[in-house]
Design an enzyme around this catalytic site. Structure first.
Site, PDB file in Angstrom:
ATOM      1  N   ARG A  14       0.835  -1.199   0.000  1.00 42.72           N
ATOM      2  CA  ARG A  14       0.000   0.000   0.000  1.00 42.72           C
ATOM      3  C   ARG A  14       0.874   1.255   0.000  1.00 42.72           C
ATOM      4  O   ARG A  14       2.047   1.236   0.375  1.00 42.72           O
ATOM      5  CB  ARG A  14      -0.954  -0.005   1.186  1.00 42.72           C
ATOM      6  N   ASN A  24       7.470   1.508   0.639  1.00 42.21           N
ATOM      7  CA  ASN A  24       7.647   0.447  -0.346  1.00 42.21           C
ATOM      8  C   ASN A  24       8.449   0.882  -1.569  1.00 42.21           C
ATOM      9  O   ASN A  24       8.913   0.029  -2.333  1.00 42.21           O
ATOM     10  CB  ASN A  24       6.290  -0.101  -0.779  1.00 42.21           C
ATOM     11  N   ARG A  73      -5.886  -2.134  -5.172  1.00 39.43           N
ATOM     12  CA  ARG A  73      -6.583  -2.337  -3.909  1.00 39.43           C
ATOM     13  C   ARG A  73      -7.565  -1.195  -3.662  1.00 39.43           C
ATOM     14  O   ARG A  73      -7.193  -0.024  -3.768  1.00 39.43           O
ATOM     15  CB  ARG A  73      -5.581  -2.399  -2.756  1.00 39.43           C
ATOM     16  N   SER A  84      -3.442  -7.902   6.296  1.00 35.14           N
ATOM     17  CA  SER A  84      -2.765  -8.497   5.139  1.00 35.14           C
ATOM     18  C   SER A  84      -3.657  -9.539   4.489  1.00 35.14           C
ATOM     19  O   SER A  84      -3.712  -9.655   3.257  1.00 35.14           O
ATOM     20  CB  SER A  84      -1.447  -9.139   5.585  1.00 35.14           C
ATOM     21  N   GLN A 115       6.473  -9.994   1.690  1.00 34.86           N
ATOM     22  CA  GLN A 115       6.399  -8.622   2.177  1.00 34.86           C
ATOM     23  C   GLN A 115       7.606  -7.843   1.649  1.00 34.86           C
ATOM     24  O   GLN A 115       8.760  -8.235   1.866  1.00 34.86           O
ATOM     25  CB  GLN A 115       6.365  -8.594   3.706  1.00 34.86           C
ATOM     26  N   ARG A 170      21.250 -20.224  33.756  1.00 36.50           N
ATOM     27  CA  ARG A 170      21.810 -19.596  32.553  1.00 36.50           C
ATOM     28  C   ARG A 170      22.561 -20.632  31.731  1.00 36.50           C
ATOM     29  O   ARG A 170      23.788 -20.716  31.771  1.00 36.50           O
ATOM     30  CB  ARG A 170      22.753 -18.450  32.936  1.00 36.50           C
TER      31      ARG A 170
END
Length: 298
Positions: A14, A24, A73, A84, A115, A170
């Protein structure tokens, strides 16, 4: 390429972004994030069609130049609150619409969701994930990086609480089984199951383990700075010695049926490192164990 696409790659991208405006279209080593995602998908041997779903004219132009098909879209699927999954379903319904009676027509078997904010997607990893679903070994596969981090969270009073370990013990790294961090880079899912469930984690879920060094998600400006600093190092390793690490993108040659042919790209460092190690057998119930060992996890 299959007469009917078996694997479709969809890249939702988008135009709006609050953390990084125009995210993007931001560049890493001279290529925009959306172009990088398209190039990775086109280079995967299993992928028959690459679709970018966007509401932005500039992103659409960039996607077409990189060789993808664009699905526009609508505004209600491009806002901050849009999921998504809604964008993926819209892309599927556009390129593989259902019959008037509501039944799905014959269409792609596997959806690869990429992505663009992950700039270092390895096409070989996409193929492995898609093949797991095509072979029936998994219904959903997600990219994940091995981690040995000790995690903590803050309680309501501000004190620290151990999450994935006993704070009084640990153990050494080599004595701990790795956990896996979802990178968000890509997901492979069986289309029929995805349409029914309307989310990406369906049936048997498996991991596609990727190197932690390349598992960067561009969400804040410093992520873009880090990716830009890493790109020359990662891509210099992958490029042949007599060629530049990053070439200027050329106009793609159309495939039969209107799809562009994938650009020739050098294998990434992670892909080359795996060529000497056999891929997990399709019958292996835990292929992530092999991948984790290849990526340096005990």
């Amino acid at each position: 390429m299959s007469p009917e696409p078996r694997v479709i790659a969809v890249i939702p991208a988008r135009a709006g972004s609050k953390g990084i405006p125009g995210k993007n279209l931001r560049q890493v080593a001279g290529r925009s994030l959306v172009a990088r995602a398209v190039t990775a998908a086109l280079a995967a041997e299993t992928v028959d069609e690459v679709v970018v779903g966007t509401d932005g004219d500039a992103i659409a132009a960039e996607a077409v130049a990189a060789g993808a098909r664009v699905v526009r879209r609508p505004a209600d699927l491009a806002g901050d609150e849009a999921s998504s999954e809604s964008a993926l379903l819209h892309a599927l319904d556009t390129v593989a619409p259902r019959n008037p009676d509501g039944a799905a027509r014959r269409g792609p078997e596997v959806l690869l969701f990429l992505q663009a904010t992950s700039p270092f997607i390895d096409p070989a990893d996409l193929d492995r994930a898609a093949n797991r679903v095509l072979e029936g070994a998994a219904d959903s596969v997600l990219a994940a990086a091995p981690s040995h981090a000790f995690l903590w969270r803050l309680a309501e009073d501000g004190s620290a609480v151990a999450v994935n370990h006993d704070a009084a013990t640990r153990p050494r790294r080599q004595d701990r089984a790795p956990e896996f961090r979802e990178t968000g880079a890509f997901y492979a899912v069986r289309v029929a199951a995805f349409r029914e469930a309307r989310h990406r984690f369906v049936g048997r879920v498996e991991l596609a383990v990727v190197p932690a060094s390349t598992a960067i998600d561009i969400d804040e400006p410093h992520d873009l700075t880090l990716a830009s600093a890493l790109a020359p190092l990662l891509e210099a390793e992958a490029a042949p010695a007599d060629q530049p690490a990053v070439a200027s993108p050329a106009a793609p040659t159309p495939r039969a049926g209107g799809m562009p042919a994938p650009r020739a790209t050098a294998p990434s460092a992670s892909a080359r490192s795996r060529t000497s190690t056999p891929a997990p057998r399709p019958t292996d119930p835990h292929p992530a164990r092999t991948s984790a060992a290849e990526n340096g996890a005990p």
